[in-house]
Design an enzyme around this catalytic site. Structure first.
Site, PDB file in Angstrom:
ATOM      1  N   GLU A  50       0.814  -1.223   0.000  1.00 33.07           N
ATOM      2  CA  GLU A  50       0.000   0.000   0.000  1.00 33.07           C
ATOM      3  C   GLU A  50       0.844   1.270   0.000  1.00 33.07           C
ATOM      4  OE1 GLU A  50      -0.592  -2.585   1.963  1.00 33.07           O
ATOM      5  OE2 GLU A  50      -2.716  -3.128   1.828  1.00 33.07           O
ATOM      6  N   PHE A 112     -11.932  -6.652  13.895  1.00 24.49           N
ATOM      7  CA  PHE A 112     -10.850  -7.148  13.057  1.00 24.49           C
ATOM      8  C   PHE A 112     -10.480  -6.084  12.011  1.00 24.49           C
ATOM      9  CE2 PHE A 112      -9.512  -9.538   9.189  1.00 24.49           C
ATOM     10  CZ  PHE A 112      -8.280  -9.940   9.683  1.00 24.49           C
ATOM     11  N   GLN A 113      -9.214  -5.790  11.927  1.00 25.24           N
ATOM     12  CA  GLN A 113      -8.677  -4.796  10.992  1.00 25.24           C
ATOM     13  C   GLN A 113      -9.284  -3.410  11.181  1.00 25.24           C
ATOM     14  OE1 GLN A 113      -8.655  -6.645   7.028  1.00 25.24           O
ATOM     15  NE2 GLN A 113      -6.619  -7.393   7.517  1.00 25.24           N
ATOM     16  N   LYS A 162     -17.582  -0.165   5.736  1.00 21.84           N
ATOM     17  CA  LYS A 162     -18.042  -1.142   4.755  1.00 21.84           C
ATOM     18  C   LYS A 162     -19.557  -1.095   4.535  1.00 21.84           C
ATOM     19  CE  LYS A 162     -17.528  -5.912   3.328  1.00 21.84           C
ATOM     20  NZ  LYS A 162     -16.913  -7.219   3.588  1.00 21.84           N
ATOM     21  N   MET A 475      24.707   8.551   2.236  1.00 23.30           N
ATOM     22  CA  MET A 475      24.542   9.843   2.895  1.00 23.30           C
ATOM     23  C   MET A 475      24.841   9.726   4.384  1.00 23.30           C
ATOM     24  SD  MET A 475      24.146  12.922   2.353  1.00 23.30           S
ATOM     25  CE  MET A 475      23.226  13.534   0.953  1.00 23.30           C
TER      26      MET A 475
HETATM   27  C1  LIG Z   1      12.698   5.670   5.254  1.00 21.91           C
HETATM   28  C2  LIG Z   1      13.997   6.318   5.584  1.00 21.91           C
HETATM   29  N1  LIG Z   1      14.794   5.757   6.520  1.00 21.91           N
HETATM   30  C3  LIG Z   1      15.996   6.316   6.810  1.00 21.91           C
HETATM   31  C4  LIG Z   1      16.401   7.464   6.185  1.00 21.91           C
HETATM   32  C5  LIG Z   1      17.737   8.112   6.548  1.00 21.91           C
HETATM   33  N2  LIG Z   1      18.642   8.097   5.384  1.00 21.91           N
HETATM   34  C6  LIG Z   1      18.788   9.197   4.613  1.00 21.91           C
HETATM   35  S1  LIG Z   1      19.840   8.931   3.340  1.00 21.91           S
HETATM   36  C7  LIG Z   1      20.127   7.344   3.835  1.00 21.91           C
HETATM   37  C8  LIG Z   1      21.048   6.451   3.055  1.00 21.91           C
HETATM   38  C9  LIG Z   1      20.522   6.101   1.730  1.00 21.91           C
HETATM   39  O1  LIG Z   1      21.339   5.099   1.163  1.00 21.91           O
HETATM   40  P1  LIG Z   1      21.228   4.705  -0.351  1.00 21.91           P
HETATM   41  O2  LIG Z   1      19.812   4.557  -0.741  1.00 21.91           O
HETATM   42  O3  LIG Z   1      22.111   3.538  -0.614  1.00 21.91           O
HETATM   43  O4  LIG Z   1      21.734   5.989  -1.114  1.00 21.91           O
HETATM   44  P2  LIG Z   1      23.171   6.700  -1.129  1.00 21.91           P
HETATM   45  O5  LIG Z   1      23.152   7.747  -0.068  1.00 21.91           O
HETATM   46  O6  LIG Z   1      24.193   5.661  -0.901  1.00 21.91           O
HETATM   47  O7  LIG Z   1      23.229   7.308  -2.481  1.00 21.91           O
HETATM   48  C10 LIG Z   1      19.414   7.057   4.992  1.00 21.91           C
HETATM   49  C11 LIG Z   1      19.461   5.766   5.698  1.00 21.91           C
HETATM   50  C12 LIG Z   1      15.506   8.020   5.238  1.00 21.91           C
HETATM   51  N3  LIG Z   1      15.784   9.159   4.605  1.00 21.91           N
HETATM   52  N4  LIG Z   1      14.329   7.418   4.944  1.00 21.91           N
END
Ligand SMILES: Cc1ncc(C[n+]2csc(CCOP(=O)(O)OP(=O)(O)O)c2C)c(N)n1
Lengths: 566, 163
Positions: A50, A112-113, A162, A475
């Site tokens: 979803e 439920f749900q 529903k 990052m």
């Molecule tokens: C749902 C979610 N969880 C955690 C983060 C924190 N976060 C920001 S950038 C990142 C790393 C992303 O890694 P990747 O997709 O491999 O991209 P890269 O930075 O290596 O290009 C994380 C964990 C986020 N932005 N969104």
């Protein structure tokens, strides 16, 4: 004629000219799904989770001028949508999410749900409704579409028990709607607009700082016209990219945490800032105290009064629909309008800053992510829709793909949601069939909605996935390298799947690219020979590549770390 | 700065939680909140007492106006207004305290609305500070229980909040 609540839902969607509904069935929406089965006008797109339904509806909206629609069942169906709804909310994307609910008589009994959908989604929607009477169903859906798309747009949730979808009722879809409590401002105050135009005339070091509001309000052309008339520099936020052509000389690049040197310097030292559809957020202006040290005048045009003077005190607030305000400004600057001669000096200064070439990088033995994005830009002729996930790859895409048109750059700016890239690409393709669509992602992000490769197979969506695979949550790794003394806590992604085989397992094409000289051939192959296929390109890139310039959190906008400093 | 914000909103299920949720989500404080339907049953009138700088109040007003259920918002404390709060206070009233309690209630124009051998319930209406002073004037060991409605307010003269 009496029809069922479920049929009313479908009829409303038809009246709203909805082409696609992204969704996933379940107990409480079975009547609605049955009604879907009996008609052909509105097509249902079955996703695999979803969250992806909502992201796809969101991107459908972002990449067109229409309202995206998602449909899910009660309980877990709803909780799975929350990330998607919050993502759309933060970026002001118009969307209607229809959720099933347990029968009216069961509400509050831990059925439920059952979950409190209105309660759970309240903080991340523009508005939400629980329909308690089938007679209110049509008008509620009408209101939902109206609220989602007008004023500052946003997602609206309509929760339908529903039993309501089984009850019979006359159907009449209201043509228009009046709500005494909801009347968004449209026209900007003329006196204020005059003051703003005076400031444009007086400005010696002006800058046009524009954000997602330009895209959302379809004001890109008017902005470009005004900017050309004024001859002022233009900077876009991450959400505003494409609102002004990136290849235009007047464009100084994106600003903010990973903005260009020239954009951040010009923003800080401008004597007049004209902010349009932007909100001075923390990723854009850095430390607000540092930003506030410079004396300047600020004009702020936005449809949402609460965005004005929220983080930065504004001198000339203009609340209104951006295109109409720009029209007025264009009218007022038609004749007898001259900008200050000093603006030429300002441009000299900006060119000097631009001369630092802050986006330079060295392509060596290993593939650099910047290089891949540059080549993607060349191979697609700058015409692709580019979706991204969140991380370094997102910033590289924003910095190196030059967007000349609005609604081409589709990413989660406000919430920064990893996992959006692939479902966003799906939504874009439904809104723009036949378009080139690239999803720039990382091996971390792509795995957050990887199951949608199956949806892409079912609907033959020829997405080109550009996986900038650095083996790290890049990052996170960059912050740990710079601010945590190289302690790479949990940022290394071990046990990665073989993405080529994975793509193949889903019935797609997979290519692994490990050498710089293979980058262009792979991209060309993907966009020509495999034009009609989903191609998963796994680029094994230099894991040490970092995003620069960078304004560290809490630092001032001009306190940038540049690649050349290291 | 203390502000009294008056809100006219649709009398819909959930409207109250939208307002309360907004205050908690954005970190605005609520000193008191009262709400009831108006003479037009489709509308509710809410009074919120909050504290914050002028900037914060500007944001509160803007954010409230953004809620789809909210019809109108005014900051009553910006100009002349009447504010009232009602308190019911249960006190020990036996022996020598009994007369003293009666006298205090009279001084503050309170009314004794329930009497037992050892207890009075006093009803008192006025500004919040008047209610505070009454509590301060009593021997705290004699106070058994208090309940206050929170402030309701209305603008003076022709300052009107209506659709
Ligand atoms: C749902 C979610 N969880 C955690 C983060 C924190 N976060 C920001 S950038 C990142 C790393 C992303 O890694 P990747 O997709 O491999 O991209 P890269 O930075 O290596 O290009 C994380 C964990 C986020 N932005 N969104």
């Amino acid at each position: 004629m009496m029809i069922s609540g479920a049929e009313i839902v479908i009829r409303c969607l038809q009246e709203e000219k909805v082409e696609y509904v992204f969704g996933y069935p379940g107990g409480s929406v079975l009547h609605i799904y049955d009604a879907f089965f009996k008609q052909e006008q509105v097509q249902h797109i079955l996703v695999r989770h979803e969250q992806a339904a909502v992201h796809a509806a969101d991107a459908y909206s972002r990449s067109s001028k229409k309202v995206g629609v998602a449909l899910v069942t009660s309980g877990p169906g709803v909780t799975n949508t929350v990330t998607g709804i919050a993502t759309a909310y933060m970026d002001s994307v118009p969307m209607v999410v229809i959720t099933g609910q347990v029968p009216t008589a069961y509400i509050g009994q831990d059925a439920f749900q059952e979950c409190d959908t209105v309660g759970i989604t309240r903080p991340c929607v523009k508005h939400n409704f629980l329909v308690k009477d089938v007679k209110d169903l049509a008008i509620t859906l009408k209101k939902a579409f109206h609220i989602a798309a007008t004023g500052r747009p946003g997602p609206v949730v309509v929760d339908i028990p529903k039993d309501i979808t089984a009850q019979m009722c006359e159907f009449e879809y209201p043509k228009t709607i009046q709500m005494r409590s909801y009347n968004p401002v449209v026209k900007g105050h003329l006196g204020q607009i005059r003051k703003a135009v005076q400031l444009l005339q007086d400005a010696k070091r002006p800058i046009l700082y524009t954000g997602g509001g330009i895209i959302l309000s379809n004001a890109a052309e008017k902005l470009t016209q005004l900017a050309h008339r004024l001859g002022f520099p233009v900077t876009n936020t991450l959400m505003g990219l494409g609102g002004f052509p990136a290849t235009d000389r007047q464009f100084v690049g994106m600003l903010g945490m990973h903005g260009t040197y020239e954009a951040n310097m010009a923003m800080q030292y401008a004597d007049v800032i004209i902010a349009i559809g932007a909100r001075f957020d923390d990723r854009v202006i850095g430390n607000p105290e540092h930003f506030g040290e410079q004396p300047r005048k600020i004009v702020h045009i936005d449809v949402d009064p609460s965005s004005i003077s929220k983080r930065v005190r504004v001198d000339v607030p203009i609340v209104g629909n951006i295109p109409e305000v720009l029209d007025e400004m264009l009218r007022l600057t038609e004749a007898d309008f001259k900008v200050q001669p000093a603006v030429a000096e300002w441009w000299k200064q900006i060119e000097e800053w631009r001369g630092r070439q802050c986006l330079n990088y060295r392509q060596g033995e290993r593939i650099m992510p910047q290089f891949v994005v540059e080549k993607l830009y060349e191979v697609t002729g700058g015409n692709a829709f580019v979706t991204s996930d969140v991380g370094q790859h997102q910033m590289f895409a924003a910095q190196y793909y030059k967007f000349d048109q609005p609604r081409r750059w589709i990413n989660s700016g406000g919430l920064g949601t990893m996992g959006v890239g692939l479902p966003y690409a799906m939504g874009v393709l439904f809104a723009n069939p036949g378009a080139q669509v690239a999803c720039v992602t990382g091996e971390g992000s792509i795995q957050m909605c990887i199951q949608e490769l199956s949806t892409a197979r079912q609907f033959n969506l020829p997405i080109k996935i550009i996986n900038l695979n650095n083996g790290y949550l890049g990052m996170v790794r960059q912050w740990q390298e710079m601010f945590y003394n190289n302690r790479y806590s949990e940022s290394y992604v071990t046990s990665l799947p073989d993405f080529v085989k994975l793509a193949e397992a889903y019935g797609h094409v997979g290519i692994r690219i490990e050498k710089p000289e293979d980058v262009v051939p792979a991209l060309e192959k993907a966009f020509t020979e495999h034009k009609d296929d989903l191609v998963f390109m796994d680029f094994i890139i230099d894991p040490t590549a970092n995003v620069f310039p960078m304004v560290a959190a809490g630092k001032g906008l001009t306190e940038m770390i540049l690649a050349e400093d290291l | 700065m203390r502000h009294i914000v008056s809100i006219l909103l649709e009398n819909e299920a959930g409207a109250l939680s939208r307002v309360a949720g907004l205050f908690s989500a954005r970190g605005y404080n609520i000193e008191s909140l009262t709400v009831a339907p108006t003479e037009d049953a489709s509308l509710s009138r809410m009074t919120i007492v909050t504290r914050g700088s002028d900037e914060v109040l500007e944001q509160i007003t803007k954010q409230l106006n953004k809620l789809v259920d909210v019809v109108k918002v005014v900051d009553l404390s910006e100009s002349a207004h009447v504010e009232r709060e009602l308190m019911l206070i249960k006190v020990r009233a036996s022996g020598k305290d009994r007369d003293e309690m009666k006298r205090m209630a009279d001084i503050f124009r309170g009314r004794i609305v329930d009497v037992t051998e050892s207890i009075y319930v006093i009803e008192l209406t006025g500004s919040s500070s008047k209610l505070d002073s009454f509590i301060a004037a009593l021997d705290s060991s004699l106070i058994v229980e208090t309940v206050r409605t929170g402030v309701s307010g209305i603008g003076r003269g022709d300052r009107i909040l209506k659709v």
